[in-house]
Design an enzyme around this catalytic site. Structure first.
Site, PDB file in Angstrom:
ATOM      1  N   ILE A 151       0.949  -1.225  -0.070  1.00 32.19           N
ATOM      2  CA  ILE A 151       0.053  -0.074  -0.083  1.00 32.19           C
ATOM      3  C   ILE A 151       0.822   1.305   0.167  1.00 32.19           C
ATOM      4  CG2 ILE A 151      -1.792   1.321   1.098  1.00 32.19           C
ATOM      5  CD1 ILE A 151      -2.393  -1.457   2.787  1.00 32.19           C
ATOM      6  N   CYS A 152       0.361   2.059  -0.634  1.00 34.53           N
ATOM      7  CA  CYS A 152       1.056   3.478  -0.707  1.00 34.53           C
ATOM      8  C   CYS A 152       0.418   4.580  -0.075  1.00 34.53           C
ATOM      9  CB  CYS A 152       1.484   4.071  -2.065  1.00 34.53           C
ATOM     10  SG  CYS A 152       2.446   5.491  -2.116  1.00 34.53           S
ATOM     11  N   LEU A 153       0.431   4.555   1.205  1.00 35.16           N
ATOM     12  CA  LEU A 153      -0.276   5.533   1.765  1.00 35.16           C
ATOM     13  C   LEU A 153       0.821   6.245   2.957  1.00 35.16           C
ATOM     14  CD1 LEU A 153      -3.138   6.554   2.555  1.00 35.16           C
ATOM     15  CD2 LEU A 153      -3.293   4.778   4.426  1.00 35.16           C
TER      16      LEU A 153
END
Ligand code: ZN
Ligand code: ZN
Ligand code: ZN
Ligand code: ZN
Ligand code: ZN
Ligand code: ZN
Lengths: 505, 199
Positions: free
Chosen positions: B91-93
């Site tokens: 996940i890119c967060l």
């Protein structure tokens, strides 16, 4: 390069007064030309060596100074100063001319003049009245066990300690640690950090981080570049001058390199970059190769035959190693090139010659520069052999003070080597004129006398009669140092008179 | 496991259990071991999105230094989304990286992930292929994401056309998931997908 501690030189010079009459002139000159070691090369250039605690003190002095005008809490003043890279004037200007609310907001600190209502209300535990819950560990504490910044976000002491430790140790953040609450930009001031962090090592790391950001944005301060040295040098103005650290390291304040008179910082930087450059290194390797006159591929001569065949499979040009002309007209006289002056061959040779000449020139200066650098490293071994000699002499009724001249001789030898090393960088970028010829003579002179001193200290000294040694050594090092001074004076005069023309190399 | 971390997870676990989101079946956390270092999370796809009706399973690993460092979270359920790798589930967060704060919780993480499903950030992509489709052909993206939700997360929207194309590739001996990835990446153009698989 590390110099030995030479605090006793003044004593040594005093004891040197019993030298014979014809040496007197020299003696006087040397007295003035050799400064009291490890204090200063140059008496006009004032500087101070600061320890970490001196730096901390210096920072708080600046904060006090600013606060005598701004009347801020010291911790707030520190955050603001850091935000302005410790430029007091800039801070004052913004403070009085601009929007103060905006200023505090930009610097991520609460405006101390405005008691704004606390944003995050203490989270009162529902279970037990009069207690608060920590948002990090979710434990319930008495309010006295919770703390926070002006933003109102409160956490327990243990969580603060863990949080700050993570930031300092793992992330290396110093001056700009923000509140632990999500999206709260308010910075934690240094007093709070020192109060909340428990581990002494973490505190030391933190102090180093905040002094480091102070030193790095202050032009008048520079860390001593010597590995593991924690001192910094403070000057009144930045200049191309040598400074001597408490650890003994001598460096140029302007650029941080080893003291490099006579060459100026910008050229030295250029030179170091050139030496580090990979393409130069590969040129070095190719010094004994030539390029194929047809395709430019690099060809190495692998035997005595002058008939070269290009190794590039798409070219395979036949040419003559000597004249670089094509091989064909050489015909049957393969053993002997007689086409040296033919036009085609001459043009090919000229082109190659020009790039070769530049390379050869570079190699010439680089070799000599490296050579003195190497020798300088070896001279440090001399200190130990000279120490033996000094002990031997003390056993022959000479006092400790009387034998210090030997160490002094090695000191001077090292200085001469270092100067010589940098004269080659200076010379590399120097355009030829009448003054450059004088410079080269001086350089030759210094080189010769330095080698003589080196040889004497390394070898001849063992065969000498102990009584003669002192006189001879003193004569030699004084002469050497005199030559060094003459060379440097001439270069400095040239800087003032604008004699030196820089070559674009 | 460090004292604070274990204490935190124990409490957070309870917090999620009794939260109103759980009551609405929107998020869920399960313990996978006694030491609180590994958890299983679940979020439902937000209404009015391509993920509606799907249930997405997450792997949550709690580091020793939690909550001073963020938990490591990835999608176990395969998902078609610009900020989530269709291959690894990474996940890119921002809050799982530099924007993490010690006062954030598993609950805030799960709710943030749910919010990410409603509002993708195609300019900060984790999966470049998905992000490209999102920007160039949003309808194709929606259709694909809905299809993936149906197949992998139990979403209600069956897409006959997609299923047929996949079946054609499967009949040619292609593994089903590989066929779905290829078709999804080439905007369901069966010829280009075939070409890619057999090249
Ligand atoms: Zn706490
Ligand atoms: Zn705060
Ligand atoms: Zn030092
Ligand atoms: Zn310099
Ligand atoms: Zn060739
Ligand atoms: Zn020839």
């Amino acid at each position: 390069m590390e110099m030995m501690n030479t605090d006793d030189d003044s004593l040594c010079e005093d004891s040197g007064n019993e030298t014979s009459g014809d040496d007197v002139d020299f003696n006087v000159e040397v007295e003035t030309s050799v400064p009291k070691e490890s204090q200063s090369y140059d008496d006009e250039y004032q500087y101070e060596v600061l320890s970490t605690s001196d730096i901390v003190q210096y920072m708080s002095d600046i904060i006090d100074e600013v606060n005598s005008v701004l009347q801020l809490p010291p911790t707030t003043a520190r955050i603001l100063l850091n935000y302005f890279h410790w430029d007091k004037e800039k801070l004052m200007e913004r403070f009085f001319d601009g929007d103060q609310d905006e200023l505090f907001k930009e610097a991520n600190v609460i405006n101390p003049f405005k008691k704004i209502p606390v944003t995050g209300k203490p989270k009162l535990s529902l279970k037990i009245r009069g207690t608060e819950e920590c948002d990090i560990c979710f434990m319930v504490f008495a309010p006295s066990h919770m703390t926070g910044l002006e933003c109102g976000h409160r956490f327990c002491y243990q969580c603060w300690n863990e949080y700050l430790t993570t930031k300092i140790v793992e992330e290396g953040v110093g001056q700009t640690i923000a509140c632990a609450a999500h999206n709260c930009p308010i910075l934690v001031d240094d007093e709070t950090v020192m109060r909340l962090v428990k581990d002494t090592r973490v505190k030391i790391k933190y102090q180093h981080l905040i002094t480091n950001s102070f030193i790095e944005c202050n032009r008048l301060l520079r860390w001593c570049p010597s590995p593991d040295c924690n001192y910094a040098v403070k000057v009144a103005y930045v200049d191309f001058k040598p400074v001597v650290c408490c650890c003994g390291h001598i460096f140029c304040f302007a650029c941080g390199e080893n003291w490099h008179d006579p060459v100026k910082c910008s050229l030295l930087k250029k030179w170091i970059k050139k030496c580090d450059d990979d393409s130069e290194t590969s040129n070095w390797i190719s010094a004994n190769t030539k390029e194929c006159p047809k395709c430019g591929a690099t060809i190495e001569k692998d035997g005595g035959c002058n008939h070269m065949v290009c190794k590039n499979q798409n070219c395979k040009a036949d040419f003559c190693w000597v004249c670089l002309g094509s091989w064909e007209p050489h015909g049957s006289s393969w053993y002997n090139c007689n086409k040296y002056d033919e036009d085609e061959a001459k043009a090919a040779r000229d082109a190659q010659e020009r790039s070769r000449a530049a390379l050869q020139r570079y190699l010439f200066y680089c070799n000599r520069y490296m050579n003195h650098m190497q020798s300088l490293k070896f001279e440090h071994k001399l200190y130990s052999s000279v120490k033996d000699k000094m002990e031997e002499m003390q056993q022959h009724n000479m006092s400790w003070i009387e034998v210090q001249f030997l160490k002094k001789a090695v000191d001077i030898l090292c200085k001469c080597r270092q100067t010589l090393m940098y004269t080659y960088v200076f010379a590399y970028y120097l355009k030829k004129n009448n003054q450059s010829v004088i410079f080269e003579d001086n350089q030759k002179d210094l080189e010769r006398t330095t080698e003589l001193l080196s040889e004497y200290l390394e070898r001849d000294i063992t065969q000498e009669n102990l009584v003669d040694i002192k006189q001879k050594v003193q004569d030699k090092y004084r002469y050497c140092d005199g030559r060094r001074k003459a060379l440097l004076d001439h270069v400095h005069e040239g800087y003032e008179q604008d004699w030196w023309v820089c070559k674009e190399a | 496991m460090a004292n604070i971390a274990a204490q935190r997870i124990r409490r957070e676990f309870k917090e999620v259990i009794k939260s109103e989101e759980v009551a609405k079946c929107a998020i869920k956390v399960e313990l996978l071991n006694d030491s609180y270092t590994e958890l299983k999370g679940e979020i439902t796809g937000p209404p009015d999105t391509a993920y509606e009706g799907g249930v997405f399973v997450l792997e949550i690993k709690v580091p020793e230094t939690y909550p001073f460092n963020p938990p490591k979270v990835r999608f176990i359920t395969k998902i078609w989304h610009p900020n989530i790798s269709s291959v690894t589930g990474a996940i890119c967060l921002d809050i799982l990286k530099d924007q993490w704060a010690a006062a954030m919780t598993l609950r805030t993480v799960l709710l943030s992930l749910q919010a990410l499903l409603s509002a993708a950030e195609p300019d900060d992509p984790q999966d470049a292929v998905v992000a490209k489709q999102f920007k160039e052909n949003i309808e194709m993206f929606q259709m694909t994401a809905r299809h993936w939700t149906n197949v992998y997360a139990g979403g209600p929207h069956v897409n006959k056309e997609c299923d047929d194309k996949i079946k054609r590739l499967v009949d040619m001996g292609v593994e089903e998931h590989q066929a779905r990835v290829a078709l999804s990446s080439y905007n369901w153009d069966i010829e280009r997908a075939t070409e890619q698989i057999f090249s």
